[in-house]
Design an enzyme around this catalytic site. Sequence first.
Site, PDB file in Angstrom:
ATOM      1  N   GLY A   8      -5.435  -1.395   5.579  1.00  0.00           N
ATOM      2  CA  GLY A   8      -6.343  -0.508   4.848  1.00  0.00           C
ATOM      3  C   GLY A   8      -7.370   0.162   5.744  1.00  0.00           C
ATOM      4  O   GLY A   8      -8.531   0.300   5.376  1.00  0.00           O
TER       5      GLY A   8
ATOM      6  N   HIS B 187       5.269   9.283  -7.578  1.00  0.00           N
ATOM      7  CA  HIS B 187       5.427   9.737  -6.184  1.00  0.00           C
ATOM      8  C   HIS B 187       6.153  11.085  -6.127  1.00  0.00           C
ATOM      9  O   HIS B 187       6.521  11.550  -5.048  1.00  0.00           O
ATOM     10  CB  HIS B 187       6.259   8.728  -5.383  1.00  0.00           C
TER      11      HIS B 187
ATOM     12  N   LYS C 182       2.473   5.369   0.541  1.00  0.00           N
ATOM     13  CA  LYS C 182       1.660   4.803   1.634  1.00  0.00           C
ATOM     14  C   LYS C 182       0.390   5.605   1.955  1.00  0.00           C
ATOM     15  O   LYS C 182      -0.201   5.479   3.022  1.00  0.00           O
ATOM     16  CB  LYS C 182       2.470   4.614   2.941  1.00  0.00           C
TER      17      LYS C 182
ATOM     18  N   TYR D 233      -7.461  10.276   2.037  1.00  0.00           N
ATOM     19  CA  TYR D 233      -7.693   8.843   2.228  1.00  0.00           C
ATOM     20  C   TYR D 233      -8.892   8.630   3.150  1.00  0.00           C
ATOM     21  O   TYR D 233      -9.776   7.813   2.882  1.00  0.00           O
ATOM     22  CB  TYR D 233      -6.427   8.211   2.829  1.00  0.00           C
TER      23      TYR D 233
ATOM     24  N   THR E   9      -1.954   4.869  -2.922  1.00  0.00           N
ATOM     25  CA  THR E   9      -1.623   4.752  -4.348  1.00  0.00           C
ATOM     26  C   THR E   9      -2.333   3.568  -5.006  1.00  0.00           C
ATOM     27  O   THR E   9      -2.968   3.698  -6.048  1.00  0.00           O
ATOM     28  CB  THR E   9      -0.095   4.556  -4.515  1.00  0.00           C
ATOM     29  N   THR E  10      -2.208   2.411  -4.375  1.00  0.00           N
ATOM     30  CA  THR E  10      -2.757   1.177  -4.940  1.00  0.00           C
ATOM     31  C   THR E  10      -4.267   1.302  -5.129  1.00  0.00           C
ATOM     32  O   THR E  10      -4.820   0.932  -6.169  1.00  0.00           O
ATOM     33  CB  THR E  10      -2.467   0.008  -3.974  1.00  0.00           C
ATOM     34  N   TRP E  11      -4.898   1.815  -4.117  1.00  0.00           N
ATOM     35  CA  TRP E  11      -6.360   1.964  -4.131  1.00  0.00           C
ATOM     36  C   TRP E  11      -6.790   2.915  -5.251  1.00  0.00           C
ATOM     37  O   TRP E  11      -7.695   2.613  -6.041  1.00  0.00           O
ATOM     38  CB  TRP E  11      -6.791   2.497  -2.766  1.00  0.00           C
TER      39      TRP E  11
ATOM     40  N   SER F 256       2.160   3.005   8.332  1.00  0.00           N
ATOM     41  CA  SER F 256       2.128   2.181   7.123  1.00  0.00           C
ATOM     42  C   SER F 256       3.535   2.096   6.513  1.00  0.00           C
ATOM     43  O   SER F 256       4.005   1.026   6.117  1.00  0.00           O
ATOM     44  CB  SER F 256       1.141   2.804   6.127  1.00  0.00           C
TER      45      SER F 256
END
Length: 352
Positions: free
Chosen positions: A319, A155, A91, A247, A94-96, A188
């Site tokens: 986001g 992770h 959270k 982030y 990661t995706t970004w 998140s």
Amino acid sequence: MSCSEISQLPSTDIKEEEKLDEGYQKTYQKFDEIYPTLPKRDDWWGDGLGAGQFVQYQGFWIPSGALRGVMLIHDHFKPRPTDIILSTSPKCGTTWLRALIFAVINRNSYHFDDNHPLLSSNPQDLVAFLEGHIQQGGSTSFLETLPSPRFLSTHLPFSFFPNSMTSSAASACRFVYICRDPKDAFVSMWHFMNKLRARQEMPPLPIEHAFDLFCTGVSLNGPFWDHHLGFWKASLESPNMVLFLKYEHVKRETSASVRKIGEFLDLPFSAEEENEGIVEKIVHLCSFENLSNLDVNKNVNEEKQRGHLIKNPEFFRKGQVGDWMNHLTHEMAKVLDQITKENFQGTGLNFD
Ligand code: A3P
């Protein structure tokens, strides 16, 4: 060779002869012996989703379903000097980062507004998930089949990796790590876990309960602070091996962060690329607004996502930086800030 070859990850291949290999047998045996002795918690998501409860292994709470993979990585994973490993506490982005790094390393292979894989695939389908693939296949054989340079995501805490991956002398792999303010990361995670619980028809976890778990270190791959500190210290000791991002900073200065990633991976942007606005194209392609509104990420394609623990839309929520203000009381925020201060004291890491 470009990482584009891994844009359609093949299904994991289980090789029977490897499973019978003596080295693997030793790891399986070690797993069988250790597993029953480990502390277990089922507060967050019960025993479901094929991931199991959390087990406490070498100081961290990991899904029991990942443990054998963790041990196989430690004992059998063969790193390559060209490996790029995106490491994250869940959270934290990661995706970004999967999208950004994929776009950076493959920037010469695709058109940004036409045939780019990120327009039709979720980042989880473009980047091999280290412990996931090993767990699924029961061996490291699938990862061996990937061409160099491999781009992998994990992770796992830094301390879980074998020396062959983390010793700067061997300069075995390069890690990109992204951390996040624990207040936003917690909120998140709480939302995310409740989505997973709903899928198992479990009632939502009250935020107060989740908060107590998180603060006491019981969270996905937690303690959250120890996860961050492992990579933070490694980045100070070996800045060429670990790029440590925040982030909040990537959000504020995305273009500068993309350039930094390019430089770290020895793929700096040329003057020509700068003139063509390639950095801005990557930033736009991977933005929350763009990715979360693509069909592939908005909808669940049951056929394509069968067997995925996490469905594509679940990777996207708001986001934003600071959404914790909408969920945490003043008191909760103070408690988390205090824990963060105590854990990070003297390390140079902070979220001020
Ligand atoms: P929120 O729940 O605060 O919205 P991970 O990918 O590590 O699971 O992290 C998920 C968090 O990253 C979620 O945060 C999600 O919305 C956010 N996120 C996903 N894609 C993003 C993107 N392209 N840009 C910024 N944040 C993104």
